[in-house]
Design a protein around this motif. Structure first.
Motif, PDB file in Angstrom:
ATOM      1  N   GLY A 402       0.840  -1.190   0.000  1.00  0.00           N
ATOM      2  CA  GLY A 402       0.000   0.000   0.000  1.00  0.00           C
ATOM      3  C   GLY A 402       0.875   1.240   0.000  1.00  0.00           C
ATOM      4  N   CYS A 403       0.251   2.406  -0.069  1.00  0.00           N
ATOM      5  CA  CYS A 403       0.993   3.666  -0.172  1.00  0.00           C
ATOM      6  C   CYS A 403       0.394   4.723   0.744  1.00  0.00           C
ATOM      7  N   ASN A 404       1.245   5.650   1.145  1.00  0.00           N
ATOM      8  CA  ASN A 404       0.823   6.860   1.854  1.00  0.00           C
ATOM      9  C   ASN A 404       1.232   8.072   1.034  1.00  0.00           C
ATOM     10  N   SER A 405       0.438   9.126   1.102  1.00  0.00           N
ATOM     11  CA  SER A 405       0.762  10.354   0.390  1.00  0.00           C
ATOM     12  C   SER A 405       0.542  11.544   1.303  1.00  0.00           C
ATOM     13  N   ALA A 406       1.481  12.486   1.297  1.00  0.00           N
ATOM     14  CA  ALA A 406       1.364  13.691   2.118  1.00  0.00           C
ATOM     15  C   ALA A 406       1.135  14.913   1.242  1.00  0.00           C
ATOM     16  N   ARG A 407       2.097  15.217   0.358  1.00  0.00           N
ATOM     17  CA  ARG A 407       2.006  16.452  -0.415  1.00  0.00           C
ATOM     18  C   ARG A 407       0.803  16.476  -1.349  1.00  0.00           C
ATOM     19  N   ALA A 408       0.450  15.323  -1.926  1.00  0.00           N
ATOM     20  CA  ALA A 408      -0.735  15.296  -2.786  1.00  0.00           C
ATOM     21  C   ALA A 408      -1.994  15.592  -1.984  1.00  0.00           C
ATOM     22  N   MET A 409      -2.067  15.063  -0.755  1.00  0.00           N
ATOM     23  CA  MET A 409      -3.222  15.331   0.092  1.00  0.00           C
ATOM     24  C   MET A 409      -3.271  16.800   0.489  1.00  0.00           C
ATOM     25  N   MET A 410      -2.099  17.407   0.722  1.00  0.00           N
ATOM     26  CA  MET A 410      -2.055  18.845   1.008  1.00  0.00           C
ATOM     27  C   MET A 410      -2.592  19.642  -0.172  1.00  0.00           C
ATOM     28  N   MET A 411      -2.206  19.247  -1.381  1.00  0.00           N
ATOM     29  CA  MET A 411      -2.673  19.952  -2.567  1.00  0.00           C
ATOM     30  C   MET A 411      -4.173  19.770  -2.768  1.00  0.00           C
ATOM     31  N   ALA A 412      -4.680  18.613  -2.378  1.00  0.00           N
ATOM     32  CA  ALA A 412      -6.120  18.375  -2.507  1.00  0.00           C
ATOM     33  C   ALA A 412      -6.923  19.335  -1.637  1.00  0.00           C
ATOM     34  N   ILE A 413      -6.333  19.819  -0.517  1.00  0.00           N
ATOM     35  CA  ILE A 413      -7.047  20.770   0.334  1.00  0.00           C
ATOM     36  C   ILE A 413      -6.605  22.208   0.079  1.00  0.00           C
ATOM     37  N   GLY A 414      -5.840  22.429  -1.004  1.00  0.00           N
ATOM     38  CA  GLY A 414      -5.576  23.806  -1.401  1.00  0.00           C
ATOM     39  C   GLY A 414      -4.138  24.247  -1.474  1.00  0.00           C
ATOM     40  N   CYS A 415      -3.169  23.420  -1.033  1.00  0.00           N
ATOM     41  CA  CYS A 415      -1.754  23.809  -1.100  1.00  0.00           C
ATOM     42  C   CYS A 415      -1.377  24.183  -2.530  1.00  0.00           C
ATOM     43  N   ILE A 416      -0.667  25.307  -2.710  1.00  0.00           N
ATOM     44  CA  ILE A 416      -0.273  25.772  -4.042  1.00  0.00           C
ATOM     45  C   ILE A 416       1.246  25.691  -4.241  1.00  0.00           C
ATOM     46  N   GLN A 417       1.921  24.941  -3.372  1.00  0.00           N
ATOM     47  CA  GLN A 417       3.379  24.807  -3.430  1.00  0.00           C
ATOM     48  C   GLN A 417       4.050  26.182  -3.334  1.00  0.00           C
ATOM     49  N   ALA A 418       3.587  26.982  -2.382  1.00  0.00           N
ATOM     50  CA  ALA A 418       4.164  28.308  -2.174  1.00  0.00           C
ATOM     51  C   ALA A 418       5.507  28.234  -1.465  1.00  0.00           C
ATOM     52  N   LEU A 419       5.853  27.050  -0.926  1.00  0.00           N
ATOM     53  CA  LEU A 419       7.133  26.821  -0.240  1.00  0.00           C
ATOM     54  C   LEU A 419       7.294  27.744   0.970  1.00  0.00           C
ATOM     55  N   GLU A 420       6.185  27.905   1.719  1.00  0.00           N
ATOM     56  CA  GLU A 420       6.191  28.711   2.940  1.00  0.00           C
ATOM     57  C   GLU A 420       5.887  27.844   4.168  1.00  0.00           C
ATOM     58  N   CYS A 421       6.025  26.518   4.030  1.00  0.00           N
ATOM     59  CA  CYS A 421       5.623  25.586   5.096  1.00  0.00           C
ATOM     60  C   CYS A 421       6.342  25.860   6.414  1.00  0.00           C
ATOM     61  N   ASN A 422       7.580  26.329   6.345  1.00  0.00           N
ATOM     62  CA  ASN A 422       8.399  26.493   7.547  1.00  0.00           C
ATOM     63  C   ASN A 422       8.374  27.911   8.100  1.00  0.00           C
ATOM     64  N   THR A 423       7.482  28.772   7.599  1.00  0.00           N
ATOM     65  CA  THR A 423       7.493  30.183   8.000  1.00  0.00           C
ATOM     66  C   THR A 423       6.264  30.604   8.788  1.00  0.00           C
ATOM     67  N   ASN A 424       5.251  29.725   8.872  1.00  0.00           N
ATOM     68  CA  ASN A 424       3.957  30.043   9.498  1.00  0.00           C
ATOM     69  C   ASN A 424       3.161  31.058   8.676  1.00  0.00           C
ATOM     70  N   ARG A 425       3.542  31.235   7.396  1.00  0.00           N
ATOM     71  CA  ARG A 425       2.830  32.188   6.535  1.00  0.00           C
ATOM     72  C   ARG A 425       2.204  31.501   5.325  1.00  0.00           C
ATOM     73  N   CYS A 426       1.835  30.255   5.453  1.00  0.00           N
ATOM     74  CA  CYS A 426       1.219  29.524   4.348  1.00  0.00           C
ATOM     75  C   CYS A 426      -0.021  30.280   3.870  1.00  0.00           C
ATOM     76  N   PRO A 427      -0.060  30.738   2.616  1.00  0.00           N
ATOM     77  CA  PRO A 427      -1.170  31.591   2.151  1.00  0.00           C
ATOM     78  C   PRO A 427      -2.505  30.865   2.038  1.00  0.00           C
TER      79      PRO A 427
END
Length: 527
Positions: A402-427
């Motif tokens: 089986g498989c697990n996915s993290a980033r794809a699931m984040m994108m499914a809820i709106g992540c736009i790959q802004a690369l701000e994950c470590n700044t607390n400013r995720c748009p």
């Protein structure tokens, strides 16, 4: 340049003063001029930035452009196939499936099929009928010592902690898991109420910090563990040895994200940067690790217990396998995290240059377990840039159940790959503890997108399975996947990652390097 700025500032004020005497409207020019002059003087007096010191005001443009560069590049410069870490083709696929929009593309592939590294799956001249395929294939996780086995989807939400993700993001992921009948891994940050509100199945991950089941000294607390694993929503327990983003480093929760609520869940002080230890204190050897897993399984009344790791030194995994055989204790599952994985904050050297990539690690672990003749005693879960149905089948071809996915699931809820994950400013309100930003993520909408993405991706995997003439994704082998290794040279995965025969590690029929590493491995020591 600084001298010119001073001359310009003084000259401008003099000119405006003289003209203002005759034309009163000129005084209005002081409104923009005075702040700019003040900013320029501040730039000249500060000592941290040479460019701003030498080029007052205009030097700030360099930092503005630096901040805008990733956004401009993503939207106006990068090609559909060249975006990183996830290209636009795959991002668009995730978004379209999450929103139930058009999930097809025109005019053929945009990938260069003659480029080194291009991969494809071999179809069959006798494909199966997709309409008669099982649209929700499952894998039963639980070995002989497990009394509460779990029927898992072949695609689940990978480990992401509340703290790294916002409360709304956690609830949306868990709500999607509930709607789609798949599991949601908590990450090492502990179980929060946000994991429980939607009622989705939970895999509780426990890392080196033992968050949620630790005592005041930061060590494992049996009572808390037993109490929390009694929750019916918790279906499995995953002991995190290491993760792909920063193997051997431990997790990092920035102080800005460590709110009083999160601190209470983790049993730490609020508004402090929390670093998980790089190693476990509950065990010191491979043998003790197996005994700890057995103890955890007893405490949680027979629910599946496994461990997650990113492969580093191969002999250490050999040692774990030797410990399994010596103790006759086997985990119910092993999650293999690729070195390319990671949704949280990590030092760049660890993200870029540490840890075995998923495909190599997955093939190695599957072959090692087969070589020790213990592969059938546990399930393997692949985690590392699993985005599409093809990625699921590729992982299964290399040995995953089986498989697990993290980033794809984040994108499914709106992540736009802004690369701000470590700044607390995720748009988009996904990876932040800023309540104003998190409000933009509406749980009732996004949880359906997670479920949509999961359903369509599983269906895609089943369509590919049918095209290959197989009745189940678990039937795919390394001979079904091909990679171009040079312009005119193609190899199957079976040629790139040759399968081993059962028990080969026990009869010593190995090449010299592998045999030496195997002989060095000890179940009673990591050294």
């Amino acid at each position: 340049m600084a001298k010119r700025f001073l001359a310009f500032a003084v000259g401008s004020l003099l000119v405006m003063g003289i003209l203002g005497y005759f034309f009163h409207w000129v005084w209005w020019l002081l409104l923009p001029a005075v702040p700019l002059i003040i900013i320029g003087i501040v730039d000249m007096l500060q000592t941290k930035h040479a460019i701003m010191r030498n080029f007052p005001v205009v030097g700030r443009a360099r930092y503005w452009m630096e901040a805008l560069r990733p956004k401009v590049y993503q939207y106006f410069v990068e090609s559909d196939t060249g975006g990183s870490p996830i290209n636009r083709v795959d991002r668009s696929t995730i978004y379209q499936r999450a929103k139930r929009e058009l999930d097809t593309q025109p005019f053929g592939t945009q990938f260069n099929v003659y480029a080194e590294g291009y991969e494809w799956m071999a179809h069959s001249i006798q494909p199966r009928s997709f309409e008669h395929m099982d649209k929700d294939p499952r894998v039963t996780i639980g070995g002989s010592d497990c009394t509460q086995p779990y029927s898992a989807s072949i695609l689940n939400v990978s480990a992401m902690s509340y703290g790294s993700l916002s409360a709304n993001a956690v609830e949306a992921l868990n709500g999607g898991a509930k709607l789609g009948n798949f599991a949601h891994n908590t990450g090492e940050g502990g179980i929060s109420q946000h994991h429980l509100n939607q009622g989705g199945d939970i895999i509780w991950q426990i890392g080196t910090g033992y968050f949620g089941c630790r005592n005041d000294e930061g060590n494992f607390d049996e009572r808390l563990f037993e109490e929390k694993t009694a929750l019916p929503q918790i279906k499995m327990v995953e002991l995190k040895i290491s993760q792909g983003a920063k193997p051997g480093h431990g997790g990092i929760l920035p102080a800005a994200k460590n709110t009083p609520e999160i601190a209470a869940i983790r049993h730490v002080k609020p508004y402090t940067t929390v670093s998980s230890p790089p190693y476990h204190t509950a065990f010191n050897t491979p043998r003790e690790m197996m005994q700890f897993i057995a103890h955890m399984r007893t405490l949680c009344k027979g629910k599946p217990v496994g461990f997650k790791l990113c492969i580093g030194q191969r002999r250490e995994f050999f040692a774990i396998c030797k410990a399994m055989v010596a103790t006759n204790i086997y985990p119910d599952f092993i999650t293999i995290d690729g070195g390319e994985g990671g949704t949280g904050a990590a030092p760049p050297e660890f993200s870029n240059s540490v840890g075995m990539p998923l495909m190599d690690a997955l093939a190695f672990v599957h072959d090692t377990l087969t070589g020790f003749n213990i592969r059938g005693k546990m399930k393997l879960i692949a985690s590392g840039k699993i985005l599409t149905g093809y990625h699921i089948l590729r992982a299964m071809a290399l040995g995953a159940d089986g498989c697990n996915s993290a980033r794809a699931m984040m994108m499914a809820i709106g992540c736009i790959q802004a690369l701000e994950c470590n700044t607390n400013r995720c748009p988009t309100g996904v990876a932040t503890q800023d309540k104003w930003l998190a409000k933009g993520l509406v749980v009732e909408d996004k949880k359906h997108r997670v479920s949509n993405y999961h359903r369509d991706t599983i269906e895609s995997a089943m369509e590919l399975t049918a095209a290959a003439g197989l009745s189940s994704p678990h039937d795919i082998t390394r001979s079904h996947i091909f990679r171009r290794v040079f312009m005119n040279q193609v190899r199957s995965f079976e040629e790139i990652y040759p399968s081993v025969t059962a028990g080969v590690f026990q009869n010593g029929q190995l090449h010299e390097v592998m045999r030496n590493e195997l002989e060095m491995a000890r179940e009673d020591s990591w050294n």
